[in-house]
Motif scaffolding. Structure first.
Motif, short mmCIF file in Angstrom:
data_model
loop_
_atom_site.label_atom_id
_atom_site.label_comp_id
_atom_site.label_asym_id
_atom_site.label_seq_id
_atom_site.Cartn_x
_atom_site.Cartn_y
_atom_site.Cartn_z
N ALA A 101 6.80 5.17 -7.24
CA ALA A 101 6.38 6.83 -7.36
C ALA A 101 5.63 7.37 -6.56
O ALA A 101 5.54 8.33 -5.85
CB ALA A 101 6.26 7.10 -8.88
N MET A 102 4.52 6.25 -6.31
CA MET A 102 3.20 6.50 -5.49
C MET A 102 3.86 6.72 -3.90
O MET A 102 3.67 7.59 -3.01
CB MET A 102 2.34 5.51 -5.56
CG MET A 102 1.60 5.47 -6.73
SD MET A 102 0.63 7.06 -6.88
CE MET A 102 -0.31 6.49 -8.54
N SER A 103 4.66 5.67 -3.47
CA SER A 103 5.21 5.51 -2.09
C SER A 103 5.91 6.93 -1.86
O SER A 103 6.03 7.55 -0.94
CB SER A 103 6.09 4.25 -1.85
OG SER A 103 5.09 3.33 -2.01
N LYS A 104 6.89 7.17 -2.70
CA LYS A 104 8.02 8.12 -2.84
C LYS A 104 6.98 9.63 -2.64
O LYS A 104 7.48 10.44 -1.99
CB LYS A 104 9.00 8.35 -3.92
CG LYS A 104 9.89 7.24 -3.95
CD LYS A 104 10.93 7.35 -4.75
CE LYS A 104 11.90 6.10 -4.70
NZ LYS A 104 13.00 6.15 -5.99
N ALA A 105 6.04 9.71 -3.46
CA ALA A 105 5.33 10.85 -3.66
C ALA A 105 4.63 11.15 -1.98
O ALA A 105 4.38 12.19 -1.39
CB ALA A 105 4.21 10.91 -4.53
N ASP B 136 0.78 -1.17 -0.06
CA ASP B 136 -0.01 -0.03 0.09
C ASP B 136 0.94 1.45 -0.01
O ASP B 136 1.84 1.21 0.90
CB ASP B 136 -0.86 0.09 1.36
CG ASP B 136 -2.14 0.93 1.31
OD1 ASP B 136 -1.75 2.11 0.70
OD2 ASP B 136 -2.75 0.81 2.06
N PRO B 137 0.80 2.19 -1.03
CA PRO B 137 1.38 3.41 -1.04
C PRO B 137 1.58 4.17 0.21
O PRO B 137 2.57 4.96 0.39
CB PRO B 137 1.08 4.03 -2.28
CG PRO B 137 -0.23 3.69 -2.65
CD PRO B 137 -0.11 2.16 -2.14
N VAL B 138 0.60 4.05 1.23
CA VAL B 138 0.43 4.82 2.48
C VAL B 138 1.27 4.31 3.55
O VAL B 138 1.14 4.27 4.68
CB VAL B 138 -0.97 5.34 2.77
CG1 VAL B 138 -1.52 6.08 1.76
CG2 VAL B 138 -1.79 3.98 3.23
N CYS B 139 1.89 2.97 2.99
CA CYS B 139 2.49 2.13 4.10
C CYS B 139 4.13 2.46 4.09
O CYS B 139 4.69 1.96 3.05
CB CYS B 139 2.41 0.57 3.66
SG CYS B 139 3.68 -0.40 4.62
N PRO B 140 4.61 3.00 5.03
CA PRO B 140 6.18 3.51 5.10
C PRO B 140 6.98 2.22 4.95
O PRO B 140 8.16 2.42 4.36
CB PRO B 140 6.29 4.28 6.11
CG PRO B 140 5.22 4.21 7.05
CD PRO B 140 4.01 3.68 6.29
N TRP B 141 6.49 1.25 5.78
CA TRP B 141 7.32 0.11 5.69
C TRP B 141 7.36 -0.48 4.08
O TRP B 141 8.33 -1.31 4.03
CB TRP B 141 6.84 -0.95 6.69
CG TRP B 141 7.28 -0.63 8.06
CD1 TRP B 141 6.47 -0.17 9.23
CD2 TRP B 141 8.78 -0.36 8.64
NE1 TRP B 141 7.36 -0.06 10.16
CE2 TRP B 141 8.58 -0.28 10.11
CE3 TRP B 141 10.05 -1.07 8.24
CZ2 TRP B 141 9.71 -0.35 10.75
CZ3 TRP B 141 10.99 -1.05 9.05
CH2 TRP B 141 10.97 -0.29 10.40
N CYS B 142 6.30 -0.26 3.51
CA CYS B 142 6.36 -1.05 2.08
C CYS B 142 7.47 -0.19 1.53
O CYS B 142 8.16 -0.71 0.37
CB CYS B 142 5.17 -0.66 1.42
SG CYS B 142 3.61 -1.71 2.22
N LEU B 143 7.68 1.11 1.39
CA LEU B 143 8.55 1.89 0.71
C LEU B 143 9.89 1.27 1.04
O LEU B 143 10.85 0.94 0.15
CB LEU B 143 8.37 3.38 1.03
CG LEU B 143 9.50 4.39 0.66
CD1 LEU B 143 9.59 4.21 -0.83
CD2 LEU B 143 9.36 5.57 0.93
N VAL B 144 10.17 1.12 2.40
CA VAL B 144 11.55 0.61 2.86
C VAL B 144 11.59 -0.81 2.24
O VAL B 144 12.94 -1.22 1.57
CB VAL B 144 11.68 0.68 4.37
CG1 VAL B 144 12.95 -0.12 5.04
CG2 VAL B 144 11.71 2.04 4.80
N GLY B 145 10.77 -1.63 2.48
CA GLY B 145 10.86 -2.95 1.95
C GLY B 145 11.17 -3.06 0.59
O GLY B 145 12.18 -4.12 -0.04
N ILE B 146 10.28 -2.39 -0.25
CA ILE B 146 10.66 -2.47 -1.91
C ILE B 146 11.81 -1.78 -2.18
O ILE B 146 12.49 -2.37 -3.09
CB ILE B 146 9.46 -1.84 -2.60
CG1 ILE B 146 8.07 -2.81 -2.09
CG2 ILE B 146 9.46 -1.86 -3.73
CD1 ILE B 146 6.69 -1.98 -2.70
#
Length: 213
Positions: free
Chosen positions: A120-124, A11-21
């Motif tokens: 791009a969604m997560s970074k945004a 989910d792009p609003v999940c910060p751990w997703c950004l780190v994990g990916i």
């Protein structure tokens, strides 16, 4: 050439997703050049009932966990920094719904830009502190990843497609995805959470080795 399929629930609003990916990307970059990696993204919603206008992140997290999120944010930032990701969890003040953003991520599979769109969604959300439920923000992200402005607006304003995202998230939960990020490597191995890069590397190498046997 070795081929590897990776399925990602996030989910792009999940910060751990950004780190994990981000960590997965680094592990993939370290692979032998002879491996072709295909990545497919699947919708997951941390909060299917997120307030349309957005909600203060600190208020939302206090309500959800019953504690001040400062310590959680500090740990997340420290973990991100270990992987070269400069994350400031106090920059994004709001939590917005992600259904419309995930509609666009799903559509991007047909354009071959799904992984880039998801990142791009997560970074945004967390690096730029943008509102990814705002169609104009989604236009900027979408046009940078293979869509026209008209196509983006037509997609992200469709309530039926947002409902499909919600249904897919429920289905993922019913199939055992209880949190994100969740990764399936080679249709075989599941990894949950923002694992260290060396864990991703070892898992990728194992899957590739087994596929070659």
């Amino acid at each position: 050439m070795a081929e590897l399929r990776i399925d990602i629930f996030s989910d792009p609003v999940c910060p751990w997703c950004l780190v994990g990916i981000h960590r997965l990307n680094k592990a993939i970059a370290a692979l032998n050049d002879g491996t072709k990696v295909s990545i497919f993204h699947h919708p997951y919603l941390l909060d299917a009932n997120a307030i349309k206008e957005g909600e203060d992140s600190e208020t939302m997290l206090k309500r959800k966990y019953g504690v001040d999120p400062a310590e959680m944010w500090d740990r997340l930032e420290a973990e991100a920094k270990k992987s070269g990701l400069d994350l400031d969890m106090r920059k994004q003040k709001m939590r917005y719904p992600s259904q419309a953003a995930q509609v666009l991520v799903a559509a991007a599979e047909s354009r071959g830009t799904q992984h880039a769109m998801s990142m791009a969604m997560s970074k945004a959300t967390y690096l730029d502190a943008l509102n990814i439920s705002d169609p104009e923000v989604l236009v900027d992200i979408g046009t940078a990843n293979g869509f026209t402005r008209e196509e983006v607006l037509a997609l992200v304003t469709r309530e039926d497609l947002q409902k499909e995202v919600e249904n897919a998230s429920v289905s993922a939960s019913q199939q055992g995805v209880q949190g994100v990020p969740f990764f399936i490597l080679g249709n075989k191995y599941g990894l949950s959470g923002a694992q260290p890069e060396e864990v991703f590397q070892e898992a990728l190498e194992t899957v590739i080795k087994e596929a070659a046997e």
